[in-house]
Write an enzyme that holds these catalytic residues in place. Structure first.
Site, PDB file in Angstrom:
ATOM      1  N   TRP A 131       0.875  -1.185   0.000  1.00  0.00           N
ATOM      2  CA  TRP A 131       0.000   0.000   0.000  1.00  0.00           C
ATOM      3  C   TRP A 131       0.906   1.227   0.000  1.00  0.00           C
ATOM      4  O   TRP A 131       1.783   1.345   0.862  1.00  0.00           O
ATOM      5  CB  TRP A 131      -0.892  -0.038   1.242  1.00  0.00           C
ATOM      6  CG  TRP A 131      -1.745   1.165   1.443  1.00  0.00           C
ATOM      7  CD1 TRP A 131      -2.529   1.803   0.519  1.00  0.00           C
ATOM      8  CD2 TRP A 131      -1.921   1.880   2.676  1.00  0.00           C
ATOM      9  NE1 TRP A 131      -3.178   2.858   1.119  1.00  0.00           N
ATOM     10  CE2 TRP A 131      -2.828   2.931   2.427  1.00  0.00           C
ATOM     11  CE3 TRP A 131      -1.402   1.716   3.962  1.00  0.00           C
ATOM     12  CZ2 TRP A 131      -3.213   3.830   3.423  1.00  0.00           C
ATOM     13  CZ3 TRP A 131      -1.798   2.593   4.967  1.00  0.00           C
ATOM     14  CH2 TRP A 131      -2.697   3.651   4.681  1.00  0.00           C
ATOM     15  N   ASP A 212      -0.576  -5.478   9.411  1.00  0.00           N
ATOM     16  CA  ASP A 212      -1.575  -4.481   9.030  1.00  0.00           C
ATOM     17  C   ASP A 212      -2.789  -5.274   8.550  1.00  0.00           C
ATOM     18  O   ASP A 212      -2.731  -5.925   7.508  1.00  0.00           O
ATOM     19  CB  ASP A 212      -1.011  -3.585   7.912  1.00  0.00           C
ATOM     20  CG  ASP A 212      -2.004  -2.508   7.506  1.00  0.00           C
ATOM     21  OD1 ASP A 212      -1.639  -1.636   6.699  1.00  0.00           O
ATOM     22  OD2 ASP A 212      -3.152  -2.532   7.996  1.00  0.00           O
ATOM     23  N   LYS A 248     -13.210  -0.609   5.812  1.00  0.00           N
ATOM     24  CA  LYS A 248     -13.812  -1.409   4.748  1.00  0.00           C
ATOM     25  C   LYS A 248     -14.798  -2.430   5.281  1.00  0.00           C
ATOM     26  O   LYS A 248     -15.916  -2.526   4.774  1.00  0.00           O
ATOM     27  CB  LYS A 248     -12.720  -2.140   3.933  1.00  0.00           C
ATOM     28  CG  LYS A 248     -11.864  -1.214   3.104  1.00  0.00           C
ATOM     29  CD  LYS A 248     -10.744  -0.684   3.930  1.00  0.00           C
ATOM     30  CE  LYS A 248      -9.824   0.216   3.169  1.00  0.00           C
ATOM     31  NZ  LYS A 248      -8.598   0.453   3.945  1.00  0.00           N
TER      32      LYS A 248
END
Ligand SMILES: Cc1[nH+]cc(COP(=O)(O)O)c(CN[C@@H](CCC(=O)O)C(=O)O)c1O
Length: 399
Positions: A131, A212, A248
């Site tokens: 990311w 993460d 999300k």
């Protein structure tokens, strides 16, 4: 004279800059498969029913007082159960230092600042690719970055050998950033067996694993299953760090609700570490936002709402999985000369298509299709209404 005449324009963010370009495009045909934000089959954002019900229940019931620096204790408690397990011994033994964070980004940054303050000189090994904001976060926390092999372009799968070599060759006690599930941007995750081998090698090298986990529940549709990598590391005795996010999997993007946790040696160390995490938060934002934390606590604290959430997160995951199949089949029906098997083999929000930056530019200029220049397709932006248009455009620029 101007105080800021030396300030240069910041570069466009590789992800959020795509959203800006999409919004500025007047074309009625435009398609946004850039930012990782869920859309339903009509291309619309979704507020989960469990979230609306939670909002109804909390409306007008509480004051707008400050949360403690560590955030909502109830929300953090519920959140730890998702990552560590409902019956985790570590929760029972109070060995986890945990604070509410400004979503996943905030949890990563708080950890990075904690790492640099209490492990000065330590580096962080970051997967290639990752990311894009990971690089910004550890850069601004002044933690030098190293990389480790992760994605294998030829197979469009995991470069397991390259990864294991890098883990083996890193100095003893190195810090590694790992995506717990649904790797962004590749959608490629290690298998359970590979996770076990990675964990054993981390043990042998005494490396620190920072997970993460921004998509728990979004990969397989089952939050417990998506936490498998973390459970393996915990079973093997690793003292890990975890960043969690509800952006999300609960659709709380703009509420900025997440959690940073660090598994410590014992309760005493956990209390000490938590006090320092709070000490870092205080001058950064003092204490985290209330509303989103109340929504999360209300949902996870009520068995009926929690099971509704589990149903809804599975619906989102299943829609994405369905679009993977449809996109791949559409490309194959068009007689594409390329293999698109990876579209259905990859998991989570993103498909790492293999499109080159030049091909991505053509998709945007000729077809008003927006995705990040690394060829990452946010599958949440694909609908039954636009999948044919998208497949045709991809075929045109790759045939
Ligand atoms: C791996 C990962 N970690 C953390 C986050 C942070 O999310 P949040 O909880 O909102 O702070 C994201 C979001 N990345 C998607 C959303 C847009 C963004 O870049 O941010 C994305 O890659 O599109 C990740 O993909």
């Amino acid at each position: 004279s101007s105080w800021w005449k030396n300030v240069e324009p910041a570069p466009k963010d590789p992800i959020l800059g795509v959203t800006e370009a999409f919004l500025a495009d007047p074309s009625p045909d435009k398609v946004n498969v850039g930012v990782g934000a869920y859309r339903d089959d009509n291309g619309k954002p979704v507020v989960l029913d469990c979230v609306r019900e939670a909002e109804r229940r909390i409306a007008g019931t509480s004051f707008m007082e400050y949360l403690p620096m560590g955030g909502s204790v109830k929300m953090v408690e519920e959140t730890l159960k998702l990552a560590y397990g409902d019956n985790s011994e570590f929760i029972k033994d109070k060995r986890i230092a945990a604070v509410q964070s400004l979503s996943g980004t905030g949890a990563c940054r708080l950890f990075a600042d904690f790492q640099t303050r209490f492990n000065p000189g330590s580096q962080i090994y970051i997967p290639v690719p990752t990311w894009s904001n990971h690089h910004n976060i550890w850069r601004d926390a002044q933690v030098p970055q190293k990389t480790y092999h992760y994605y294998h372009p030829e197979t469009k799968g995991l470069d397991f050998k390259g990864l294991m070599d890098d883990v083996k060759n890193a100095p003893e006690g190195s810090f590694f950033l790992l995506h717990a599930c649904a790797h962004n941007p590749t959608g490629v995750d290690p298998t359970e067996e590979q996770w076990r081998e990675i964990s054993q090698l981390f043990k042998a090298k005494n490396h620190f694993a920072f997970f993460d986990m921004a998509y728990q529940g979004f990969a397989s549709g089952d939050p417990a299953r998506d936490a498998k990598s973390i459970r393996i590391f915990l079973e093997d005795g690793h003292h890990i760090g975890i960043s969690q996010s509800y952006a999300k999997n609960m659709g709380l993007y703009g509420q900025r609700v997440g959690c940073l946790s660090v598994l410590c040696e014992n309760e005493k160390q956990a209390v000490t570490v938590k006090s320092q995490l709070q000490q870092l938060a205080r001058p950064m934002y003092s204490n985290p936002p209330l509303h989103g934390a109340q929504i999360v606590s209300t949902i996870l604290g009520d068995p009926e709402l929690k099971s509704l959430w589990l149903k809804e997160v599975k619906i989102m995951a299943d829609r994405i999985i369905g679009m993977r199949t449809t996109l791949r089949e559409s490309l194959e029906k068009l007689g594409s000369p390329l293999s698109w098997e990876h579209v259905t083999k990859q998991i989570g929000m993103f498909c790492y298509s293999g499109l080159t930056p030049e091909q991505v530019d053509r998709l945007t200029s000729e077809y008003h299709i927006y995705m990040t220049r690394n060829g990452r397709i946010s599958m949440a932006g694909v609908t039954t209404g636009n999948v044919g248009y998208l497949a045709n455009a991809i075929h045109e620029v790759t045939k």
